[in-house]
Design a protein around this motif. Structure first.
Motif, PDB file in Angstrom:
ATOM      1  N   ASP A  66      33.579  38.523  29.057  1.00  0.00           N
ATOM      2  CA  ASP A  66      32.801  37.299  29.261  1.00  0.00           C
ATOM      3  C   ASP A  66      33.321  36.469  30.431  1.00  0.00           C
ATOM      4  O   ASP A  66      33.148  35.258  30.489  1.00  0.00           O
ATOM      5  CB  ASP A  66      32.758  36.463  27.982  1.00  0.00           C
ATOM      6  N   ALA A  67      33.923  37.131  31.407  1.00  0.00           N
ATOM      7  CA  ALA A  67      34.459  36.450  32.586  1.00  0.00           C
ATOM      8  C   ALA A  67      33.344  35.784  33.381  1.00  0.00           C
ATOM      9  O   ALA A  67      32.231  36.309  33.471  1.00  0.00           O
ATOM     10  CB  ALA A  67      35.205  37.440  33.471  1.00  0.00           C
ATOM     11  N   ASP A  68      33.661  34.639  33.934  1.00  0.00           N
ATOM     12  CA  ASP A  68      32.708  33.941  34.806  1.00  0.00           C
ATOM     13  C   ASP A  68      32.711  34.535  36.214  1.00  0.00           C
ATOM     14  O   ASP A  68      31.687  34.537  36.888  1.00  0.00           O
ATOM     15  CB  ASP A  68      33.057  32.444  34.875  1.00  0.00           C
ATOM     16  N   PHE A  69      33.876  35.026  36.638  1.00  0.00           N
ATOM     17  CA  PHE A  69      34.000  35.613  37.968  1.00  0.00           C
ATOM     18  C   PHE A  69      34.878  36.859  37.895  1.00  0.00           C
ATOM     19  O   PHE A  69      35.872  36.870  37.167  1.00  0.00           O
ATOM     20  CB  PHE A  69      34.635  34.621  38.958  1.00  0.00           C
ATOM     21  N   THR A  70      34.496  37.860  38.645  1.00  0.00           N
ATOM     22  CA  THR A  70      35.322  39.067  38.771  1.00  0.00           C
ATOM     23  C   THR A  70      35.392  39.441  40.246  1.00  0.00           C
ATOM     24  O   THR A  70      34.473  39.141  41.018  1.00  0.00           O
ATOM     25  CB  THR A  70      34.751  40.265  37.980  1.00  0.00           C
ATOM     26  N   GLY A  71      36.470  40.075  40.601  1.00  0.00           N
ATOM     27  CA  GLY A  71      36.617  40.550  41.974  1.00  0.00           C
ATOM     28  C   GLY A  71      37.395  41.848  41.972  1.00  0.00           C
ATOM     29  O   GLY A  71      38.304  42.035  41.161  1.00  0.00           O
ATOM     30  N   GLU A  72      37.034  42.732  42.870  1.00  0.00           N
ATOM     31  CA  GLU A  72      37.688  44.037  42.966  1.00  0.00           C
ATOM     32  C   GLU A  72      38.207  44.251  44.373  1.00  0.00           C
ATOM     33  O   GLU A  72      37.618  43.764  45.338  1.00  0.00           O
ATOM     34  CB  GLU A  72      36.699  45.157  42.656  1.00  0.00           C
ATOM     35  N   TYR A  73      39.297  45.007  44.451  1.00  0.00           N
ATOM     36  CA  TYR A  73      39.819  45.398  45.759  1.00  0.00           C
ATOM     37  C   TYR A  73      40.435  46.779  45.628  1.00  0.00           C
ATOM     38  O   TYR A  73      41.160  47.056  44.679  1.00  0.00           O
ATOM     39  CB  TYR A  73      40.869  44.405  46.264  1.00  0.00           C
ATOM     40  N   ARG A  74      40.110  47.628  46.583  1.00  0.00           N
ATOM     41  CA  ARG A  74      40.693  48.974  46.654  1.00  0.00           C
ATOM     42  C   ARG A  74      41.339  49.121  48.015  1.00  0.00           C
ATOM     43  O   ARG A  74      40.705  48.930  49.046  1.00  0.00           O
ATOM     44  CB  ARG A  74      39.628  50.046  46.482  1.00  0.00           C
ATOM     45  N   SER A  75      42.599  49.461  48.017  1.00  0.00           N
ATOM     46  CA  SER A  75      43.334  49.651  49.258  1.00  0.00           C
ATOM     47  C   SER A  75      42.949  50.967  49.906  1.00  0.00           C
ATOM     48  O   SER A  75      43.076  52.025  49.290  1.00  0.00           O
ATOM     49  CB  SER A  75      44.840  49.639  48.979  1.00  0.00           C
ATOM     50  N   GLU A  76      42.502  50.897  51.141  1.00  0.00           N
ATOM     51  CA  GLU A  76      42.213  52.128  51.885  1.00  0.00           C
ATOM     52  C   GLU A  76      43.502  52.868  52.218  1.00  0.00           C
ATOM     53  O   GLU A  76      43.511  54.083  52.333  1.00  0.00           O
ATOM     54  CB  GLU A  76      41.434  51.800  53.152  1.00  0.00           C
ATOM     55  N   LYS A  77      44.582  52.115  52.349  1.00  0.00           N
ATOM     56  CA  LYS A  77      45.874  52.703  52.721  1.00  0.00           C
ATOM     57  C   LYS A  77      46.481  53.519  51.581  1.00  0.00           C
ATOM     58  O   LYS A  77      46.961  54.625  51.789  1.00  0.00           O
ATOM     59  CB  LYS A  77      46.828  51.585  53.128  1.00  0.00           C
ATOM     60  N   THR A  78      46.442  52.978  50.352  1.00  0.00           N
ATOM     61  CA  THR A  78      47.136  53.623  49.233  1.00  0.00           C
ATOM     62  C   THR A  78      46.202  54.202  48.174  1.00  0.00           C
ATOM     63  O   THR A  78      46.628  55.005  47.359  1.00  0.00           O
ATOM     64  CB  THR A  78      48.055  52.615  48.523  1.00  0.00           C
ATOM     65  N   GLY A  79      44.963  53.727  48.142  1.00  0.00           N
ATOM     66  CA  GLY A  79      44.042  54.141  47.089  1.00  0.00           C
ATOM     67  C   GLY A  79      44.208  53.328  45.812  1.00  0.00           C
ATOM     68  O   GLY A  79      43.454  53.502  44.852  1.00  0.00           O
ATOM     69  N   ASN A  80      45.188  52.429  45.770  1.00  0.00           N
ATOM     70  CA  ASN A  80      45.374  51.573  44.600  1.00  0.00           C
ATOM     71  C   ASN A  80      44.182  50.637  44.436  1.00  0.00           C
ATOM     72  O   ASN A  80      43.560  50.239  45.420  1.00  0.00           O
ATOM     73  CB  ASN A  80      46.652  50.729  44.742  1.00  0.00           C
ATOM     74  N   GLU A  81      43.890  50.314  43.183  1.00  0.00           N
ATOM     75  CA  GLU A  81      42.750  49.445  42.875  1.00  0.00           C
ATOM     76  C   GLU A  81      43.173  48.333  41.928  1.00  0.00           C
ATOM     77  O   GLU A  81      44.037  48.530  41.071  1.00  0.00           O
ATOM     78  CB  GLU A  81      41.638  50.244  42.197  1.00  0.00           C
ATOM     79  N   SER A  82      42.525  47.189  42.097  1.00  0.00           N
ATOM     80  CA  SER A  82      42.757  46.068  41.192  1.00  0.00           C
ATOM     81  C   SER A  82      41.437  45.334  40.969  1.00  0.00           C
ATOM     82  O   SER A  82      40.608  45.250  41.879  1.00  0.00           O
ATOM     83  CB  SER A  82      43.791  45.101  41.787  1.00  0.00           C
ATOM     84  N   LYS A  83      41.261  44.853  39.756  1.00  0.00           N
ATOM     85  CA  LYS A  83      40.089  44.045  39.419  1.00  0.00           C
ATOM     86  C   LYS A  83      40.598  42.819  38.665  1.00  0.00           C
ATOM     87  O   LYS A  83      41.400  42.945  37.740  1.00  0.00           O
ATOM     88  CB  LYS A  83      39.109  44.840  38.559  1.00  0.00           C
ATOM     89  N   ILE A  84      40.142  41.657  39.080  1.00  0.00           N
ATOM     90  CA  ILE A  84      40.555  40.387  38.493  1.00  0.00           C
ATOM     91  C   ILE A  84      39.376  39.788  37.730  1.00  0.00           C
ATOM     92  O   ILE A  84      38.233  39.831  38.196  1.00  0.00           O
ATOM     93  CB  ILE A  84      41.012  39.405  39.602  1.00  0.00           C
ATOM     94  N   PHE A  85      39.671  39.221  36.568  1.00  0.00           N
ATOM     95  CA  PHE A  85      38.678  38.566  35.717  1.00  0.00           C
ATOM     96  C   PHE A  85      39.108  37.118  35.501  1.00  0.00           C
ATOM     97  O   PHE A  85      40.262  36.876  35.116  1.00  0.00           O
ATOM     98  CB  PHE A  85      38.594  39.252  34.349  1.00  0.00           C
ATOM     99  N   LEU A  86      38.190  36.169  35.720  1.00  0.00           N
ATOM    100  CA  LEU A  86      38.483  34.753  35.513  1.00  0.00           C
ATOM    101  C   LEU A  86      37.446  34.139  34.589  1.00  0.00           C
ATOM    102  O   LEU A  86      36.243  34.275  34.822  1.00  0.00           O
ATOM    103  CB  LEU A  86      38.466  33.986  36.842  1.00  0.00           C
ATOM    104  N   LYS A  87      37.906  33.467  33.565  1.00  0.00           N
ATOM    105  CA  LYS A  87      37.027  32.714  32.662  1.00  0.00           C
ATOM    106  C   LYS A  87      37.396  31.247  32.810  1.00  0.00           C
ATOM    107  O   LYS A  87      38.567  30.876  32.734  1.00  0.00           O
ATOM    108  CB  LYS A  87      37.205  33.161  31.224  1.00  0.00           C
TER     109      LYS A  87
END
Length: 138
Positions: free
Chosen positions: A25-46
């Motif tokens: 039920d997050a109000d905002f989400t954001g994703e980022y994938r590093s082209e250099k490493t392939g690592n991924e992160s997704k942030i959720f904010l309520k």
């Protein structure tokens, strides 16, 4: 804080990440994938009724440092307004990328040590770049 303590904090957050889960039920989400490493992160904010962050979480895969970064961000986000969170993101990036001698709150001070290792910048900032994507929605 000294380098040994910084290492302990990062290892603790990597081994036992705080708030590592989806927040449906997050109000905002954001994703980022590093082209250099392939690592991924997704942030959720309520958000709370006063528009401060009530709850924050993250998901992702990657290095221990990238997981620790998500955990540190999710631990420090609650209670901040989106503007304060954007300012904090800018401070963290400034410390890591420019070696700025700024005091960061609490455990975020670990980024002062990380800033001495350019090969780790991408992992250290992964979650913060996902936060940027979430803040773009606001």
């Amino acid at each position: 804080m000294d380098e040994d303590l910084h290492r302990e904090i990062i290892e603790e957050h990597a081994r036992y990440p705080r708030n590592k889960r989806e927040l449906p039920d997050a109000d905002f989400t954001g994703e980022y994938r590093s082209e250099k490493t392939g690592n991924e992160s997704k942030i959720f904010l309520k958000l709370a009724d006063d528009d401060s962050v009530a709850e924050a979480s993250f998901t992702g895969q990657g290095s221990a440092l990238s997981l620790a970064s998500g955990s540190l961000l999710a631990s420090h986000a609650p209670g901040n307004s989106l503007a304060e969170l954007a300012k904090l993101r800018d401070q963290v990036e400034h410390v890591v990328l420019k070696g700025a001698d700024e005091n960061l709150p609490g455990e975020l001070d670990v980024y002062r040590t990380v800033g001495r290792f350019p090969e780790r910048y991408d992992c250290a900032l992964l979650a913060w770049r996902a936060l940027s994507a979430a803040l773009e929605q606001a």
